[in-house]
Design a protein around this motif. Structure first.
Motif, short mmCIF file in Angstrom:
data_model
loop_
_atom_site.label_atom_id
_atom_site.label_comp_id
_atom_site.label_asym_id
_atom_site.label_seq_id
_atom_site.Cartn_x
_atom_site.Cartn_y
_atom_site.Cartn_z
N THR A 14 -5.77 2.19 4.55
CA THR A 14 -6.02 0.76 4.37
C THR A 14 -4.87 -0.03 4.95
O THR A 14 -3.70 0.32 4.74
CB THR A 14 -6.24 0.39 2.88
OG1 THR A 14 -6.19 -1.05 2.76
CG2 THR A 14 -5.20 0.99 1.95
N ALA A 16 -3.69 -3.66 4.58
CA ALA A 16 -4.07 -4.78 3.71
C ALA A 16 -2.87 -5.30 2.94
O ALA A 16 -1.76 -4.79 3.07
CB ALA A 16 -5.17 -4.31 2.75
N ALA A 24 -7.46 -6.48 -6.29
CA ALA A 24 -7.97 -6.46 -4.90
C ALA A 24 -6.94 -5.77 -4.02
O ALA A 24 -6.06 -5.05 -4.49
CB ALA A 24 -8.25 -7.89 -4.44
N GLY A 25 -7.08 -5.97 -2.68
CA GLY A 25 -6.07 -5.49 -1.75
C GLY A 25 -5.82 -3.99 -1.81
O GLY A 25 -6.71 -3.19 -2.15
N ASP A 29 -8.14 -0.70 -2.91
CA ASP A 29 -8.52 0.25 -1.84
C ASP A 29 -8.11 1.67 -2.20
O ASP A 29 -8.89 2.62 -2.05
CB ASP A 29 -7.87 -0.16 -0.51
CG ASP A 29 -8.36 -1.50 -0.01
OD1 ASP A 29 -9.40 -1.99 -0.51
OD2 ASP A 29 -7.71 -2.07 0.88
N GLY A 85 -7.94 -5.19 5.66
CA GLY A 85 -8.23 -6.22 4.66
C GLY A 85 -7.45 -7.48 4.99
O GLY A 85 -7.57 -8.00 6.10
N CYS A 219 -13.07 -5.97 -1.14
CA CYS A 219 -12.10 -4.93 -0.79
C CYS A 219 -12.67 -3.55 -1.16
O CYS A 219 -12.58 -2.59 -0.39
CB CYS A 219 -10.78 -5.13 -1.57
SG CYS A 219 -9.99 -6.71 -1.24
#
Ligand code: ADP
Ligand SMILES: Cc1ncc(COP(=O)(O)OP(=O)(O)O)c(N)n1
Length: 270
Positions: A14, A16, A24-25, A29, A85, A219
């Motif tokens: 990821t 991000a 999130a973020g 992930d 992301g 996400c």
């Protein structure tokens, strides 16, 4: 002892931002990768001070730091799929696109994160054009939400036909397939997603979950797609299974703050 061969475990990456509230973020992930039994690697683009109510500060990583994280992982591990992301600014978008080209990467999921559901701007205005010109064309699957799709396709989206037209427009930017997410659609279209691969449209519909704890759904979806690609699943199957995963996780949303809590990534254990 089982005959588990640890060297063959699929690996995903990821690229991000960090969400200090964990919804999130990067945090969402990596939990999603783990759920899918995929080893998660990460390239941090920025650090957000964030909770269930919103974002209070953002600190960017330098393009050099992004490059170093990316290259250091890529020269050592067999990364099967990547998702992007929150990339925050034009320099980071350019850096990431350049690295994708240099490494000839194919299994790339681009989640064109622009604005959070709490209203925080997560991508500079100047970076939007760079995203359209350089990154979307490298996507195997681009996954804009309603508002991101409106910006990328330069049109308003109200109906299923609008979602389909927007998917066609974004496909024309060069993505090999496009998934328009319907979490922000209303009425019967709530949580209806539209997929287009240049050939066929598919409408993905699961039940719309009545919950305020939706932080990190986008996400989670793009990370689950990347995990499924790393597991070797065909693109549309990867999307379908990811949509089912998000729907289940939404049923177990976590009421852990005063605002929109995260989805329950580890729902089978709850
Ligand atoms: N209330 C809900 N019930 C079921 N699925 C939802 C709900 N809200 C969002 N989703 C799904 O979550 C995924 C992420 O969509 P969306 O929330 O639109 O993205 P983003 O978080 O990027 O704004 C999509 O598959 C969407 O259909
Ligand atoms: C660090 C960070 N990255 C991405 C987001 C946006 O998350 P997303 O799942 O797209 O949507 P919402 O949680 O805003 O509904 C974020 N907030 N922070």
């Amino acid at each position: 002892m089982t005959s588990f061969n640890s060297s063959s475990i699929p690996i995903a990456m990821t690229i991000a931002g960090s969400d200090s509230g964990g919804g999130a973020g990067i945090q969402a992930d990596l939990r999603t990768f783990s759920f899918h039994c995929v080893h998660g690697t990460s390239v941090l683009t920025c650090i957000t001070a964030q909770n269930t109510l919103g974002v209070t500060r953002v600190d960017a990583m330098s393009p050099e730091a992004v490059t170093a994280q990316f290259e250091t992982v890529m020269v050592d591990m067999r990364v099967g799929a990547i998702k992007t992301g929150m990339l925050l600014n034009q320099e980071i978008v350019k850096t990431v696109a350049k690295k994708f080209v240099a490494f000839g990467l194919g299994n790339v999921v681009v989640d064109p994160v622009m604005v959070s559901r709490t209203g925080a701007q997560l991508l500079d205005d100047a970076a939007v054009k760079t995203m359209k010109d350089l990154l979307i064309p490298l996507a195997a699957i681009a996954t804009p939400n309603r508002y991101e799709a409106q910006i990328l396709a330069e049109m308003e989206i109200h109906t299923l036909a609008d979602m389909q037209t927007a998917a066609q427009q974004i496909y024309k930017l060069g993505a090999r397939s496009v998934l328009i997410k319907g979490g922000a659609m209303s009425g019967a279209l709530k949580a209806v997603d539209v997929w287009f691969d240049g050939d066929r449209f598919e409408v993905l519909q699961t039940e719309a979950i009545d919950t305020q704890h939706t932080h990190g759904t986008g996400c989670t979806l793009s990370a689950a797609i990347a995990a499924n690609l790393a597991l070797g699943k065909p693109h549309f199957q990867a999307v379908q299974e990811a949509k089912n995963y998000v729907t289940e996780a939404l049923k177990y949303g976590l009421a852990i703050g005063r605002g929109q809590g995260p989805v329950g990534h580890f729902y089978p254990l709850l």
